[in-house]
Design an enzyme around this catalytic site. Structure first.
Site: not given
Length: 336
Positions: A260, A285, A109, A195, A32, A248
């Site tokens: 997560n 996510e 994901k 997941k 970026r 995963d």
């Protein structure tokens, strides 16, 4: 030597770009900011996302997407779900100015809010039609922090285009990174997104002080929910028993390297979601995916009690122990 453009200078994008560069491919990493690109090129580090990791001196970075993509045979996008369309539109502008075919892959994901669309669907809607036939995804148990240290890693490369999957397999394979191919892109993308929800729940149990029994039960029943939704959407059930699914899920649901899992653990320890997001400074996510999947499951009448419970924790501020109590007191049933 294959020319590869990797779009996204976060931890996973950098790690994948580094694997490909170490395999003697011509790799350009789009970031970026020019500051980040300069750091990668001059110091061979990406301290914000992979502290203390040394990158290949062959890996080149640029903040100019057109320069990164120019003459590339493979374009791999590795950006958060919420900016996939934005980046894809920039990519489309670049691709419209060249006429050679590229393999378009991603390693994101998640699912899009409101539309519930998978990443390949978003990419297909934004890029020129001629690039849609090679869409592929890299997923599986593969924390960037381990990959960059050359820990043994196996991933799944899913594509309905076998030739594209095999080329991706060849450019990334080495003695510590072993890709397998499969043709269930739908199932792989769903498993990769779902997941993350279960991983939040797994971390929350540990944060509350529960042990391995509780964690194993949650991961197993969570896998059952993932598979049920996948089948309802047309995915192959066996995909959820492979690297893209249970593989995963295990690493994301049990490793402290997982954002997560860490987010869930801190929720269990009493932190608010806002505090966790502010402290982490990176995208979690599973938070947005929980909302998308919960709404989708309600609309399509797919029973997902664990996902519904995590939704209540994240979006309705329901106490964790109340949700756990509700799950444990559900009507008794068979495991099928």
């Amino acid at each position: 030597m294959t020319k590869i453009a990797v779009l996204g200078g976060g931890s996973w994008g950098t790690a994948l770009a580094n694997v490909a560069a170490e395999n003697n491919n011509d790799v350009r990493l789009w970031t970026r900011t020019a500051t980040q690109a300069d750091e990668i090129n001059s110091q061979h580090t990406n301290q914000k996302y992979l502290p203390d990791a040394k990158l290949s001196s062959e890996l080149m970075a640029t903040s100019n997407m057109a320069l990164a993509v120019m003459d590339a045979e493979i374009v791999l996008t590795v950006v958060p779900t919420k900016v996939v369309r934005e980046v894809a539109r920039q990519l489309a502008d670049v691709l419209n100015k060249q006429d050679h075919q590229v393999i378009l892959a991603h390693a994101t994901k998640g699912l899009e809010q409101v539309t519930y669309k998978r990443v390949s669907e978003m990419l297909a809607e934004e890029v020129p039609a001629k690039y849609r036939s090679t869409l592929a995804m890299i997923s599986g148990p593969s924390h960037a922090e381990d990959v960059i240290k050359h820990d043994l890693t196996s991933v799944s490369i899913a594509s309905e285009n076998e030739e594209a999957a095999k080329l991706l397999q060849q450019v990334f394979a080495n003695s510590s990174f072993r890709p397998y191919t499969n043709h269930d892109l739908l199932g792989s993308e769903l498993a990769a997104a779902l997941k993350n929800i279960i991983a939040i729940g797994s971390g929350a149990l540990i944060g509350l002080g529960y042990g391995a029994n509780a964690q194993a039960a949650l991961l197993t029943r969570g896998l059952s929910e993932m598979r049920a939704l996948g089948q309802a959407m047309g995915a192959q059930p066996e995909t959820f028993l492979g690297l893209a699914g249970i593989g995963d899920l295990i690493v994301t649901g049990m490793s402290p390297n997982s954002r997560n899992y860490r987010a869930g653990k801190q929720l269990g320890e009493g932190k608010s979601l806002q505090e966790i997001q502010d402290d982490m400074g990176m995208v979690i996510e599973g938070v947005s995916t929980t909302k998308a999947v919960y709404e989708f499951s309600q609309h399509h009448h797919v029973e997902m009690p664990i996902t519904a419970g995590i939704y209540r924790i994240l979006y309705e501020n329901e106490p964790l122990r109340d949700v756990i109590s509700d799950l444990m007191s559900r009507p008794l049933r068979s495991e099928d």
